[in-house]
Write a protein that holds these residues in place. Structure first.
Motif, short mmCIF file in Angstrom:
data_model
loop_
_atom_site.label_atom_id
_atom_site.label_comp_id
_atom_site.label_asym_id
_atom_site.label_seq_id
_atom_site.Cartn_x
_atom_site.Cartn_y
_atom_site.Cartn_z
N UNK A 1 91.22 133.94 120.33
CA UNK A 1 89.83 133.71 119.15
C UNK A 1 89.74 132.69 118.56
N UNK A 2 90.93 131.99 118.16
CA UNK A 2 91.03 130.98 117.37
C UNK A 2 90.32 129.77 118.45
N UNK A 3 91.57 129.93 119.65
CA UNK A 3 91.48 128.85 120.64
C UNK A 3 90.64 128.67 120.96
N UNK A 4 89.30 130.37 121.23
CA UNK A 4 88.38 129.84 122.27
C UNK A 4 87.25 128.94 120.81
N UNK A 5 87.67 129.17 119.56
CA UNK A 5 86.86 128.88 118.45
C UNK A 5 86.79 127.25 118.57
N UNK A 6 88.00 126.70 118.76
CA UNK A 6 88.05 125.25 118.23
C UNK A 6 87.83 124.49 119.20
N UNK A 7 87.66 125.84 121.10
CA UNK A 7 87.07 124.54 121.86
C UNK A 7 85.81 124.79 121.83
N UNK A 8 84.90 125.99 121.90
CA UNK A 8 83.45 126.22 121.71
C UNK A 8 82.97 126.61 120.57
N UNK A 9 83.34 126.34 119.60
CA UNK A 9 82.84 127.42 118.30
C UNK A 9 82.32 128.16 118.34
N UNK A 10 82.95 129.05 119.22
CA UNK A 10 81.51 130.98 119.10
C UNK A 10 82.94 131.45 118.04
N UNK A 11 82.20 132.01 116.78
CA UNK A 11 82.65 133.00 116.16
C UNK A 11 83.98 133.39 116.58
N UNK A 12 84.94 133.45 115.59
CA UNK A 12 86.27 134.28 116.08
C UNK A 12 85.77 136.08 116.51
N UNK A 13 84.62 136.32 115.49
CA UNK A 13 84.18 137.93 115.75
C UNK A 13 83.94 137.68 116.66
N UNK A 14 82.78 137.01 117.11
CA UNK A 14 82.47 138.01 118.52
C UNK A 14 83.30 137.83 119.62
N UNK A 15 84.05 137.07 120.12
CA UNK A 15 85.55 136.53 121.01
C UNK A 15 86.75 137.92 120.14
N UNK A 16 87.04 138.08 119.24
CA UNK A 16 87.71 138.79 119.18
C UNK A 16 86.90 140.88 119.52
N UNK A 17 86.35 140.87 119.16
CA UNK A 17 85.63 141.72 119.77
C UNK A 17 85.55 141.89 121.35
N UNK A 18 85.18 140.78 122.20
CA UNK A 18 84.94 141.10 123.33
C UNK A 18 86.25 141.66 123.74
N UNK A 19 87.19 140.41 123.65
CA UNK A 19 87.94 140.48 124.29
C UNK A 19 89.29 142.36 123.71
N UNK A 20 88.74 142.60 122.88
CA UNK A 20 89.43 144.16 122.66
C UNK A 20 88.62 145.52 123.25
N UNK A 21 87.58 144.75 123.42
CA UNK A 21 86.39 145.92 124.32
C UNK A 21 86.70 146.26 125.75
N UNK A 22 87.53 145.10 126.04
CA UNK A 22 87.93 145.14 127.27
C UNK A 22 89.31 146.00 127.67
N UNK A 23 90.22 145.22 126.14
CA UNK A 23 91.74 145.87 126.33
C UNK A 23 91.85 147.23 125.62
N UNK A 24 90.56 147.50 125.10
CA UNK A 24 90.15 148.89 124.31
C UNK A 24 90.02 150.33 125.26
N UNK A 25 88.91 149.84 126.83
CA UNK A 25 88.68 150.30 128.22
C UNK A 25 89.82 150.55 128.91
N UNK A 26 90.74 149.46 129.10
CA UNK A 26 91.48 149.98 129.81
C UNK A 26 92.90 150.77 129.15
N UNK A 27 93.16 150.51 127.72
CA UNK A 27 93.45 151.82 127.13
C UNK A 27 93.01 153.21 126.76
N UNK A 28 91.69 152.90 126.96
CA UNK A 28 91.48 154.75 127.37
C UNK A 28 91.42 155.25 128.65
N UNK A 29 91.65 154.20 129.78
CA UNK A 29 91.71 154.98 130.70
C UNK A 29 92.98 155.37 130.89
#
Length: 289
Positions: A47-75
């Protein structure tokens, strides 16, 4: 339906300390690492790398990436395994987003190394508390668990590999070896602090006491230190005589008292002390599964 009050109290205690841990992690990461341009491992590092590259807030990137990983975890592992992680991800997303609006500059200005150390201690303490109370921050540990499930690669090695790759990729943004070094230092401090938090509270000592006055020593330890003793039968191979061995498990802070008891009763006693971790059972830590 009977309500288990003990379970409710324990779960409340767990969530309370997990919340403190998440707060410390978010505070350390946004107050020291992020404004200093220090990339750490895990999803927060991505999320930090995405923020430094595009100024997207870390909270948004952190949540989106974790959402994908959590879907895998549940499966892979089921919903029950992931439910506490889901709650923690929501809380940490909020904390990261909130603190990022507050900390625009590092709390220790012009001192990137000090930010590595202080941020690492805070983040490591926070993650250690979360782990110690059966929580998870999600992220690459989910990926590591999935890899471990299907490949003969340990969770620790998987997480280490992921973190090193994430930190090294910061070169694409900063083109600075120095930033990578700071990131690796921060990772080392975080890992060391997590280990201290997880094992520090469980540091115990194990005594083997060889004495002809074993009964008196055992009775006195039970009375004064309130620790149970076990008597083992042994044979002194030099003398070929039968001996009794008093085995005691105690907290590290109780070791001086036990030494004084043995010295008072039998100054000629032979005694050994060893540090142990993870002592479970009555009087010590509860067995966690």
């Amino acid at each position: 339906m009977k309500i288990d009050k003990g379970f409710i109290i324990q779960e409340t205690k767990d969530y309370f300390f997990i919340l403190i841990g998440l707060f410390l992690y978010a505070f350390g990461w946004t107050g020291f690492f992020l404004p200093s341009g220090i990339t750490t491992g895990g999803v927060t590092g991505i999320a930090a790398i995405i923020y430094f590259a595009s100024d997207i807030p870390v909270g948004i990137s952190y949540f989106c990436i974790n959402a994908v990983l959590l879907l895998l975890s549940i499966k892979v592992f089921g919903f029950k395994f992931s439910v506490k992680t889901i709650i923690n991800v929501f809380i940490l997303t909020f904390l990261l987003s909130y603190f990022q609006t507050i900390f625009k500059e590092p709390l220790v200005k012009n001192e990137p190394f000090m930010n590595c150390i202080l941020g690492g201690v805070l983040c490591g303490t926070g993650v250690g508390l979360v782990f110690n109370f059966k929580g998870s921050t999600g992220g690459t540990d989910i990926l590591a668990l999935i890899i471990n499930k299907y490949r003969n690669i340990s969770v620790g090695k998987s997480m280490l590999l992921c973190d090193v790759l994430i930190i090294s990729s910061s070169y694409l943004i900063f083109e600075s070896i120095e930033k990578i070094v700071y990131g690796l230092v921060a990772m080392a401090v975080v890992s060391y602090t997590i280990d201290l938090v997880l094992n520090g509270a469980r540091q115990s000592v194990q005594f083997f006491i060889f004495s002809e006055k074993y009964a008196e020593i055992a009775d006195t330890i039970m009375e004064e230190v309130d620790r149970g003793c076990t008597i083992l039968d042994g044979t002194g191979w030099y003398t070929k005589k039968a001996v009794k061995v008093v085995v005691v498990m105690a907290k590290k802070t109780e070791s001086v008292h036990i030494f004084r008891i043995v010295n008072r009763i039998d100054p000629k006693a032979f005694i050994s002390q060893a540090s142990v971790r993870g002592v479970y059972g009555e009087g010590f830590d509860q067995i966690k599964t």
